[in-house]
Design an enzyme around this catalytic site. Sequence first.
Site, short mmCIF file in Angstrom:
data_model
loop_
_atom_site.label_atom_id
_atom_site.label_comp_id
_atom_site.label_asym_id
_atom_site.label_seq_id
_atom_site.Cartn_x
_atom_site.Cartn_y
_atom_site.Cartn_z
N HIS A 300 0.28 4.42 13.31
CA HIS A 300 1.33 4.19 12.97
C HIS A 300 2.11 4.04 11.24
O HIS A 300 1.28 3.39 10.77
CB HIS A 300 2.06 2.60 13.73
CG HIS A 300 2.34 2.51 15.47
ND1 HIS A 300 1.51 3.38 15.89
CD2 HIS A 300 3.23 2.52 15.98
CE1 HIS A 300 1.89 3.23 17.16
NE2 HIS A 300 3.04 3.33 17.20
N ASN A 331 -8.29 2.56 11.10
CA ASN A 331 -6.27 1.96 12.06
C ASN A 331 -6.61 0.77 12.93
O ASN A 331 -5.94 0.07 13.49
CB ASN A 331 -6.47 3.69 12.81
CG ASN A 331 -5.16 3.29 13.62
OD1 ASN A 331 -3.83 2.58 13.17
ND2 ASN A 331 -4.28 3.18 15.35
N GLU A 434 1.58 2.41 -7.41
CA GLU A 434 2.95 2.98 -8.54
C GLU A 434 1.99 4.76 -9.04
O GLU A 434 2.83 5.81 -9.11
CB GLU A 434 3.75 2.40 -8.96
CG GLU A 434 5.08 1.36 -8.03
CD GLU A 434 5.66 0.83 -8.78
OE1 GLU A 434 6.34 0.45 -8.37
OE2 GLU A 434 5.12 0.52 -10.26
N GLN A 450 9.54 -7.71 -11.50
CA GLN A 450 8.56 -6.20 -11.17
C GLN A 450 7.41 -6.27 -12.14
O GLN A 450 6.74 -6.02 -11.81
CB GLN A 450 9.28 -4.86 -11.56
CG GLN A 450 10.31 -4.75 -10.06
CD GLN A 450 11.04 -2.72 -10.39
OE1 GLN A 450 9.93 -2.74 -10.52
NE2 GLN A 450 12.19 -2.98 -10.49
N GLU A 454 4.22 -7.17 -9.15
CA GLU A 454 3.09 -5.76 -9.33
C GLU A 454 2.24 -5.92 -10.55
O GLU A 454 1.53 -4.68 -10.09
CB GLU A 454 4.66 -4.91 -9.92
CG GLU A 454 5.39 -4.57 -8.93
CD GLU A 454 6.32 -3.28 -9.42
OE1 GLU A 454 6.16 -2.02 -10.14
OE2 GLU A 454 7.68 -2.82 -8.08
#
Length: 460
Positions: A300, A331, A434, A450, A454
């Site tokens: 998922h 998972n 990113e 940010q 980040e």
Amino acid sequence: MKFKHLLFSPLMAALLLTSCSKEVTAPATQPVNLTVASRAVSGTKVITQTFDEGFESGSKTAYAAADVTLSSGSWNLNNALIGTSTSDPKVGSKSVRLTSTGTLGMNFNVTSGASTVTVRYAVYGSDGSSNFQLWVSSDSGSSYSQTGATVTASSSTLSTATFTVNQAGNLRFQLRKTTGGSNRINIDEFTINSYDNSSTGGGGSTGGSTTDNSNLLMGNPSGATTSTANSDNYLRDLTYFTQSYNRSKGEPNWTSWYVGASSLGSTDRSDNFRADTGLPSGWYEVSASSYSGSGFDRGHNCPSADRTSTTAANQATFLMSNMVPQAPNNNQQTWANLENYGRSLVTAGNEIYVIMGSYGQGGTGSNGGTTTTVDNGNVVVPSNIWKVIVVLANGNNDLSRVTSSTRVIAVNTPNINSINTDWKQYRCTVRSIEQATGYNLLSALPQSVQDAIETKVDNQ
């Protein structure tokens, strides 16, 4: 008012791992039967989350057009009857059977609007396949427009179709059988999930909203759009989560959602993995068995346990468009531990905004060796699976409350079966994710914020 306190290149991968009260009503003479899954809200507001018509209380034995009074109100059945035979797929003892270009429609409005409509459907007996559509009217039946995608019924086993509506106000609905001639299809469990454009109840409001609790409150990481020409960065609002779907990869690029106390309830895990028939026409639909024998789990993006407020919310997470091929130990252990931790933050009095995605190609599942695709090449096996969690104490005006000191958890794991079960070993910076993906993950925040949040690795 918002809802609160509710039981509402491989080198880069290696570097990253080291750096890192609304009600449904009918006319007064027609009582409405509500399946109520409502939760008290801080203040006085309550949301009724579901309207469910199971077609158990009416009787109609001929296909000729006629009105039938059901527990929710009066419905018109044209080229349709209420079937009770052993060949009628159904929940309970009855379901509606449509033939030719039959229709099933309300003669009344729901005043709660609708975020989604779900129905159970199957072909009658051994009949061939047929298509059907959902149509909506906002003018009490004077005119209708199609909402959601056309659905094909081809199996005699009941499946669930979810149509995204996202309309407020007075609405009435009609199901139309559009192809298949004399082939018959059965419809059961017609459910409407109410719409509230000021908040999200148990799901997340429409994509792109700046409203508290909305799925994309932190931004659209890849600038995804709803143009089908943008097929590898296709924006989809599935009410309970929003995603950028990649047609070429057969999976999401990323998925974004909100989890608050209203998202967590007592609904059981539905386990109804199924193809997403809401994808644009002609797009390949990954099936429930597409990963079979591959050595990878159906992993998922938005977890089932993050959506336990209603059955519809939970079932939405089992669309195969919400899955990626994920190494079983990743998972079932590492990722499950991380997901559980996220929900523990919510039960401790926080709310979280989550973005999850994957990138790269080539993972190692339980069969050993590196696998690049499954399902005859229709689904890419990612090399890395990542998640970013923004943590806020319960409150209002969430976007403005994110500051340079806000806790942000970023995790980037290799998609391998020999993974460490401790997700904390894979913490990294948002900025490193990113750099690997090319996304701007928290783009709705001021750049100075940010830059602060980040570039830090969570250490709590």
